[in-house]
Enzyme design. Structure first.
Site, PDB file in Angstrom:
ATOM      1  N   LYS A 124      -1.123  -5.310   0.752  1.00 40.74           N
ATOM      2  CA  LYS A 124      -0.498  -6.327   1.571  1.00 40.74           C
ATOM      3  C   LYS A 124       0.829  -6.351   2.155  1.00 40.74           C
ATOM      4  O   LYS A 124       1.128  -6.981   2.932  1.00 40.74           O
ATOM      5  CB  LYS A 124      -0.516  -7.622   0.656  1.00 40.74           C
ATOM      6  CG  LYS A 124      -1.962  -8.120   0.421  1.00 40.74           C
ATOM      7  CD  LYS A 124      -2.049  -9.532  -0.038  1.00 40.74           C
ATOM      8  CE  LYS A 124      -1.005  -9.870  -1.337  1.00 40.74           C
ATOM      9  NZ  LYS A 124      -1.328  -9.149  -2.498  1.00 40.74           N
TER      10      LYS A 124
ATOM     11  N   LYS B   3      -2.637 -10.267 -11.048  1.00 41.43           N
ATOM     12  CA  LYS B   3      -3.393 -10.571 -10.304  1.00 41.43           C
ATOM     13  C   LYS B   3      -2.948 -11.049  -8.804  1.00 41.43           C
ATOM     14  O   LYS B   3      -1.630 -11.327  -8.782  1.00 41.43           O
ATOM     15  CB  LYS B   3      -4.234 -12.001 -10.913  1.00 41.43           C
ATOM     16  CG  LYS B   3      -5.133 -12.665  -9.566  1.00 41.43           C
ATOM     17  CD  LYS B   3      -5.760 -13.749 -10.580  1.00 41.43           C
ATOM     18  CE  LYS B   3      -6.619 -14.478  -9.565  1.00 41.43           C
ATOM     19  NZ  LYS B   3      -5.907 -15.396  -8.488  1.00 41.43           N
TER      20      LYS B   3
ATOM     21  N   LYS C 278       3.927 -11.756  -8.244  1.00 42.42           N
ATOM     22  CA  LYS C 278       4.677 -10.534  -8.638  1.00 42.42           C
ATOM     23  C   LYS C 278       5.845 -10.415  -7.749  1.00 42.42           C
ATOM     24  O   LYS C 278       6.654  -9.890  -8.220  1.00 42.42           O
ATOM     25  CB  LYS C 278       3.800  -9.396  -8.531  1.00 42.42           C
ATOM     26  CG  LYS C 278       2.376  -9.323  -9.611  1.00 42.42           C
ATOM     27  CD  LYS C 278       1.715  -7.785  -9.552  1.00 42.42           C
ATOM     28  CE  LYS C 278       1.211  -7.472  -8.285  1.00 42.42           C
ATOM     29  NZ  LYS C 278       0.474  -8.506  -7.512  1.00 42.42           N
TER      30      LYS C 278
END
Length: 339
Positions: free
Chosen positions: A80, A49, A54
């Site tokens: 991003k 998510k 991450k």
């Protein structure tokens, strides 16, 4: 003998060419390999998510792997473009998509040095994505990998290629490694919260779906980030049949150092042992076929006061929708008697 009008003359096959074809056909094919199959490079896709950590996990993991003597390539596949920021002290890495567009307008070719940068043995790059409202992120991922192939991706000699994918986007581009067997295994990053485990379960569902279609990718395990000890992520891993590769605690020191773009996965450091164990587990974990949970099964990992799952659903009525009583009107349908 005269040639028929409108037809081409038939030329016999040259004798030397015929002999060459016969000689080639007589060559026995190579024996079928009987050794253990495998690629020298492990390509691992990491899903989770957005905001679950991450990029933090991968930056420290890749750094530790490099310090252990492994050649590692980290590729950010999140629009991003923040996967590599921790490695480079918060600096933005030029993305492949943006660089490719700029170079194309200038009539130039993209080179490795334009998009790939390194730090202490870790090689890193960002695929990037379109600006909001200006394109499809999944299509950007596909375009990015097409550019990587032109740069020679399949010939590069890395021990590990780590792919950072956003897990709560379900369009085709983000499922590319699973759908096309581009990686050997998948790792999910989650925490003890419903939304991150919902995403982890979706990734397991995608793996299971493509396995039923003949795919070979499996899930190698779960990394629990911001672990507060409540145990839901551990219970999820056990329920779907995947191992827990590491539990990174919800510790204020980790939060502060991560916020200041500091690598904590250093040998001999306070958190070095944690990432040394994670690196070993990532390397040795075998991909398995998960058993994803139903929505009720996922909710069952949490107490009812957290999820509100003891609520009874009440069907709406036509009066609810109109905001007034419903007047029954006779039907204008004409019904004919059947003979």
């Amino acid at each position: 003998m005269s040639q028929a009008c409108g037809t081409s003359p038939v030329h016999p096959v040259r004798f030397d060419r015929l002999e060459a074809l016969r000689a080639e056909a007589a060559i026995e094919p190579d024996a079928v390999p009987t050794g253990e199959a495998g690629k020298r490079t492990q390509i691992i896709a990491i899903y989770g998510k957005g905001g679950i950590g991450k990029s933090f996990t991968l930056a420290n993991l890749s750094y530790m792997m490099a310090q252990q003597g492994k050649k590692v390539l980290l590729i950010g596949c999140d629009p991003k473009s923040d996967t590599t920021s921790l490695l480079f002290g918060g600096k933005a890495c030029p993305t492949i998509i943006e660089t490719s567009s700029r170079k194309k307008l200038a009539g130039e070719e993209v080179s490795i040095g334009d998009v790939c940068f390194k730090r202490d043995g870790v090689f890193a790059m960002e695929l990037g994505g379109p600006e909001v409202g200006r394109g499809c992120g999944g299509r950007g991922i596909i375009h990015g990998f097409e550019t990587l192939e032109k740069l020679g991706f399949h010939d590069w000699g890395f021990d590990y290629v780590l792919l950072d994918f956003l897990g709560d986007v379900v369009c085709g581009g983000f499922g590319l490694p699973i759908a096309r067997d581009m990686c050997q295994k998948v790792i999910v990053v989650g925490s003890n919260d419903l939304q991150s485990l919902y995403v982890a379960n979706n990734v397991c569902s995608a793996v299971e779906y493509f396995r039923r279609l003949g795919g070979n990718v499996g899930v190698a395990g779960l990394v629990i980030n911001k672990d507060d000890g409540t145990g839901e992520a551990q219970a999820f891993a056990q329920s779907v049949g995947i191992p827990v590769l590491a539990s990174i605690p919800a510790h204020d020191d980790i939060r502060r150092k991560s916020a200041s773009y500091e690598i904590i996965g250093r040998p001999g450091g306070q958190w070095g042992g944690l990432f040394e164990a994670l690196a070993l587990n990532v390397a040795e974990s075998q991909p398995v076929r998960p058993a994803p949970l139903s929505q009720d099964g996922l909710l069952g990992l949490f107490s009812a006061d957290v999820t509100g799952r003891d609520y009874v659903m009440t069907p709406a009525t036509a009066a609810d929708m109109l905001g007034r009583d419903v007047i029954a009107r006779p039907s204008l349908e004409v019904v004919y008697d059947t003979v």
